[in-house]
Design an enzyme around this catalytic site. Structure first.
Site, PDB file in Angstrom:
ATOM      1  N   CYS A 215       0.859  -1.184   0.000  1.00 31.82           N
ATOM      2  CA  CYS A 215       0.000   0.000   0.000  1.00 31.82           C
ATOM      3  C   CYS A 215       0.897   1.237   0.000  1.00 31.82           C
ATOM      4  O   CYS A 215       1.772   1.376   0.845  1.00 31.82           O
ATOM      5  CB  CYS A 215      -0.934   0.027   1.210  1.00 31.82           C
ATOM      6  SG  CYS A 215      -0.608  -1.193   2.485  1.00 31.82           S
TER       7      CYS A 215
ATOM      8  N   GLU B 233      -7.232   9.404   1.993  1.00 30.10           N
ATOM      9  CA  GLU B 233      -6.875   8.957   0.660  1.00 30.10           C
ATOM     10  C   GLU B 233      -8.086   8.553  -0.170  1.00 30.10           C
ATOM     11  O   GLU B 233      -9.100   8.114   0.371  1.00 30.10           O
ATOM     12  CB  GLU B 233      -5.962   7.723   0.756  1.00 30.10           C
ATOM     13  CG  GLU B 233      -4.696   7.909   1.544  1.00 30.10           C
ATOM     14  CD  GLU B 233      -3.878   6.637   1.659  1.00 30.10           C
ATOM     15  OE1 GLU B 233      -2.640   6.751   1.736  1.00 30.10           O
ATOM     16  OE2 GLU B 233      -4.463   5.525   1.663  1.00 30.10           O
TER      17      GLU B 233
END
Length: 258
Positions: A117, A182
């Site tokens: 990630c 995000e």
């Protein structure tokens, strides 16, 4: 703290509230930085200079800012939003590769999470100007970070083998200073790569079945990143059960999970 909505996340408001956005690609060290990074790993501090893609509510790039600027909770609570991706890599046994983040990490250290990630950078090859080119950009970024974190060669994870599923908009705190806000591009890929984890990024790795992952969640001694736990609690196991037809889950809408 005002609510995060489409009307608060406009280009004009972002550039007004955050003068660091698009002002420069590498920020100079100052006394505040020294205090923020006191005691942290030197390499991880250096990586906080990387330049992320700052977004409006609709995932349209409106500037760039350092990883440091994008991950400060003081900025996040005012609405600063950036682009990210989450890779889920499955082997030929349909087992999911997990990583435990290194203790040196500034955000969410020591936590278990999906394969990789990270963030596409605000560079021409990764930024994108519409959804198809943005997907291509995050796939390139995924190749870059899989190699940097896990030693996975690009030839083992070809661009065309990544499947984009959806985008998830979420916010989470790491501690009092750092956090995440995000729009996260979800990528699935099947591969059987050789692994050479970077100890500055990754503490441990393991392949898990769906059942063994559920068992891990029951272990109170283990901690998990908030985005990974959120995805697991909502969509992951359904996607995993249909991994041979995962492209059927592809969608253009952004899933808001705020």
């Amino acid at each position: 703290m005002s609510a995060i909505t489409e009307t608060t996340l406009t280009r004009e408001r972002i550039l007004r509230l955050f003068p660091d956005v698009a002002s420069t690609n590498v920020e100079k060290s100052n006394t505040q930085d020294s205090q923020l990074f006191d005691g942290y790993d030197e390499e991880q501090v250096r990586l906080m200079e990387e330049v992320c893609i700052v977004l409006d509510w609709n995932d349209i790039p409106c500037g760039s800012a350092s990883k440091k600027t994008c991950h400060l909770m003081s900025n996040i609570n005012s609405g600063l939003l950036h682009r990210a991706f989450s890779v889920f890599l499955f082997n030929d046994k349909n087992e999911l590769l997990l990583q435990q983040r290194a203790d040196e990490k500034i955000t969410f250290p020591g936590m278990w999470t999906n394969t990789c990630c990270s963030h596409p950078l605000s560079i021409p090859s990764e930024i994108g100007h519409d959804l198809p080119s943005s997907i291509l950009g995050v796939k390139r970024a995924a190749q870059r970070k899989l190699e940097q974190e896990l030693g996975i060669k690009k030839t083992d994870v070809p661009i065309n083998n990544f499947h984009f599923l959806t985008r998830i908009h979420y916010k989470a705190a790491s501690n009092g200073v750092w956090g995440e806000h995000e729009i996260d591009y979800i990528l699935f890929i099947r591969a059987n790569p050789s692994l050479e984890p970077n100890p500055n990024e990754v503490k441990d790795v393991k392949y898990v079945t769906a059942d063994s992952l559920r068992t891990m969640f029951e272990d109170k001694d283990l901690t998990f990143t908030p985005w990974f736990k959120l995805i697991c609690e909502t969509y992951l196991f359904d996607w995993w059960n249909n991994i041979d037809d995962v492209s059927s889950f592809r969608e253009e809408d952004i899933r808001r999970m705020l």
